[in-house]
Design an enzyme around this catalytic site. Structure first.
Site, PDB file in Angstrom:
ATOM      1  N   TYR A  26       0.904  -1.061  -0.036  1.00 52.42           N
ATOM      2  CA  TYR A  26      -0.029  -0.042  -0.068  1.00 52.42           C
ATOM      3  C   TYR A  26       0.924   1.381   0.116  1.00 52.42           C
ATOM      4  CZ  TYR A  26      -2.714   3.748   1.848  1.00 52.42           C
ATOM      5  OH  TYR A  26      -3.623   4.972   1.945  1.00 52.42           O
ATOM      6  N   ALA A  80      -2.624   9.886   3.522  1.00 57.17           N
ATOM      7  CA  ALA A  80      -3.924   9.309   4.135  1.00 57.17           C
ATOM      8  C   ALA A  80      -3.614   8.274   5.216  1.00 57.17           C
ATOM      9  CB  ALA A  80      -4.835   8.538   3.147  1.00 57.17           C
ATOM     10  N   GLN A 136      -5.090  19.645   3.697  1.00 59.48           N
ATOM     11  CA  GLN A 136      -5.323  19.209   2.228  1.00 59.48           C
ATOM     12  C   GLN A 136      -6.849  18.631   2.062  1.00 59.48           C
ATOM     13  OE1 GLN A 136      -5.849  15.662   1.545  1.00 59.48           O
ATOM     14  NE2 GLN A 136      -6.260  15.827  -0.539  1.00 59.48           N
ATOM     15  N   TYR A 138      -9.808  17.123  -0.290  1.00 58.89           N
ATOM     16  CA  TYR A 138     -10.350  16.542  -1.350  1.00 58.89           C
ATOM     17  C   TYR A 138     -11.802  17.010  -1.454  1.00 58.89           C
ATOM     18  CZ  TYR A 138      -6.751  12.859  -2.060  1.00 58.89           C
ATOM     19  OH  TYR A 138      -5.904  12.038  -2.341  1.00 58.89           O
ATOM     20  N   THR A 164      -6.268  18.913  -3.649  1.00 61.80           N
ATOM     21  CA  THR A 164      -5.488  17.763  -4.628  1.00 61.80           C
ATOM     22  C   THR A 164      -6.559  17.838  -5.638  1.00 61.80           C
ATOM     23  OG1 THR A 164      -4.577  16.454  -2.865  1.00 61.80           O
ATOM     24  CG2 THR A 164      -5.067  15.562  -4.680  1.00 61.80           C
ATOM     25  N   ARG A 173      -3.530   0.161  -8.886  1.00 61.06           N
ATOM     26  CA  ARG A 173      -2.389  -0.284  -8.324  1.00 61.06           C
ATOM     27  C   ARG A 173      -2.361  -1.605  -8.044  1.00 61.06           C
ATOM     28  NH1 ARG A 173      -3.422   5.206  -5.709  1.00 61.06           N
ATOM     29  NH2 ARG A 173      -4.334   4.060  -3.849  1.00 61.06           N
ATOM     30  N   LYS A 229      -2.752  20.780  -5.596  1.00 63.23           N
ATOM     31  CA  LYS A 229      -1.800  19.842  -5.642  1.00 63.23           C
ATOM     32  C   LYS A 229      -1.919  18.866  -6.837  1.00 63.23           C
ATOM     33  CE  LYS A 229       0.040  16.292  -2.802  1.00 63.23           C
ATOM     34  NZ  LYS A 229      -0.266  15.231  -3.691  1.00 63.23           N
ATOM     35  N   HIS A 253       1.293  12.831  -8.058  1.00 67.88           N
ATOM     36  CA  HIS A 253       0.685  11.804  -6.979  1.00 67.88           C
ATOM     37  C   HIS A 253       1.509  10.667  -6.615  1.00 67.88           C
ATOM     38  CE1 HIS A 253      -3.477  11.904  -5.040  1.00 67.88           C
ATOM     39  NE2 HIS A 253      -3.185  10.896  -4.461  1.00 67.88           N
ATOM     40  N   ASP A 284       6.572  17.802  -5.272  1.00 67.82           N
ATOM     41  CA  ASP A 284       6.791  16.677  -4.550  1.00 67.82           C
ATOM     42  C   ASP A 284       7.093  15.661  -5.639  1.00 67.82           C
ATOM     43  OD1 ASP A 284       4.336  15.629  -5.553  1.00 67.82           O
ATOM     44  OD2 ASP A 284       3.402  15.799  -3.696  1.00 67.82           O
ATOM     45  N   GLY A 285       7.624  14.317  -5.172  1.00 77.15           N
ATOM     46  CA  GLY A 285       7.768  13.412  -5.995  1.00 77.15           C
ATOM     47  C   GLY A 285       9.143  13.012  -6.000  1.00 77.15           C
ATOM     48  N   GLY A 286       9.917  12.189  -5.561  1.00 80.82           N
ATOM     49  CA  GLY A 286      11.179  11.563  -5.860  1.00 80.82           C
ATOM     50  C   GLY A 286      12.255  12.340  -5.002  1.00 80.82           C
ATOM     51  N   ARG A 308       6.156   9.061   0.664  1.00 85.42           N
ATOM     52  CA  ARG A 308       6.598   7.944   1.332  1.00 85.42           C
ATOM     53  C   ARG A 308       7.529   7.884   2.347  1.00 85.42           C
ATOM     54  NH1 ARG A 308       5.557   7.260  -4.395  1.00 85.42           N
ATOM     55  NH2 ARG A 308       4.159   5.563  -5.022  1.00 85.42           N
TER      56      ARG A 308
END
Length: 356
Positions: A26, A80, A136, A138, A164, A173, A229, A253, A284-286, A308
């Site tokens: 997950y 989340a 944030q 939704y 978002t 996924r 975002k 994302h 964000d990301g990486g 993550r």
């Protein structure tokens, strides 16, 4: 000592043993074949740093975002259900961020009540110097439910709304499906209790998906800064600025929604050019190293967000793990800036990159 990791790569390795396979899949889950997730990290390696010598000086990594202080351009992204990783969940993450003088974004899908998270954050930071504590959002199927979340956030002292916009439907996924991941009975999105659930079919989700009119309506309902975002397209960035949005997070994302899109760092410069130098732009990301943060700032980001690694640090050692992860990144960034000959964030620009 459980929190003995020396890098985010070490954190990932150590945290694996703290999660069962379903939870690990997950947290690490990616859309499709994982191309966008892999690209997020790999693309950073294509940007090379160009140090300047005989310029080393005391380094100041601090900045302000919407008049709130940050010790470094680092925030924790809205993830989340953080109680999946540790019983203290978002309470631990918020306290750790504030203790490091860095920012925290609480997800709509928080597993801890936002009022309790706000108290945890306030207890870990001096009121006059509290870093950003954002919520944030939704957007919900019923507008009144969205307004209810906004009012709660305002009442609890959250100082900006992060909307978002890149996930009107959930990405496919496969790793989660293979392991049969499901929420345990003691973890849920507590702020959504009593609200109309999202539809379960594609047609139903698309029928209630937000659009640009939703952002304009949101702008008229709250005086808080609004940050979108999930922007990759310069055209979308320009539209966001036109409707009165205050900031943008360049994000795909984490590669969890649509596979085969560019890395966020590849999109950053064009998004910055589309909105000009005054608008707040984040990414964000990486991000896994202080050098990644420096490269992002060189290419136009005001700040970066971590996803993550937050869940991995929580799983490994709760608030202490998150604080250590953030401290490592702060220290790495300061070292990289010193070696580049940049004494402040303002001195990080394209001149610090080779061939770019």
């Amino acid at each position: 000592m459980t929190n003995s990791f020396l890098s985010l790569a070490g954190l990932e390795l150590q945290s694996r043993s703290r999660m069962n396979d379903a939870l690990w899949q997950y947290v690490a889950g990616v859309a499709g074949d994982g191309l966008s997730f892999q690209r997020n990290q790999a693309a950073f390696d294509e940007f090379k740093l160009l140090p300047r010598v005989l310029r080393a000086a005391k380094v100041d990594c601090s900045l302000t975002l919407f008049n709130e202080p940050l010790a470094a351009p680092i925030m924790l992204a809205p993830l989340a259900l953080q109680c999946l990783a540790h019983p203290d969940g978002e309470l631990a993450s918020a306290a750790a961020a504030m203790a490091q003088d860095l920012g925290f974004v609480l997800s709509t899908l928080s597993s801890c009540p936002m009022a309790e998270v706000a108290r945890a954050a306030c207890g870990a930071a001096l009121p006059a110097k509290r870093p950003p504590l954002w919520f944030q959002l939704y957007l919900q199927p019923r507008w009144q439910d969205s307004l209810s979340l906004i009012r709660r956030a305002e009442d609890c002292g959250f100082s900006a709304l992060v909307v978002t916009v890149d996930a009107p439907v959930t990405g496919l996924r496969l790793s989660e499906l293979r392991t049969g991941f499901s929420l345990p009975a003691n973890v849920s999105a507590v702020e959504l209790e009593g609200m109309q659930p999202a539809p379960t079919t594609l047609d139903g989700l698309l029928a209630c998906a937000p659009d640009w009119r939703s952002i304009e309506a949101l702008r008229s309902e709250s005086s808080l800064p609004i940050i979108l975002k999930g922007i990759l397209s310069p055209a979308d960035a320009a539209l966001a600025k036109a409707v009165g949005v205050d900031g943008i997070i360049v994000s795909n994302h984490g590669g969890r929604v649509l596979d085969g899109v560019p890395a966020t760092i590849e999109c950053l410069s064009a998004v910055r050019a589309a909105v000009g130098p005054e608008m707040t732009v984040m990414l964000d990301g990486g991000i896994r190293r202080g050098s990644d943060i420096a490269k992002a700032v060189c290419l136009g980001a005001d700040c970066v967000l971590l996803g993550r690694p937050l869940m991995q640090a929580l799983a490994l050692d709760g608030a202490l793990g998150v604080a250590r992860m953030l401290k490592i990144l702060k220290d790495e960034l300061a070292m990289v800036m010193a070696l580049l000959g940049a004494s402040s964030l303002k001195e990080l620009n394209r001149d610090c990159l080779w061939g770019k």
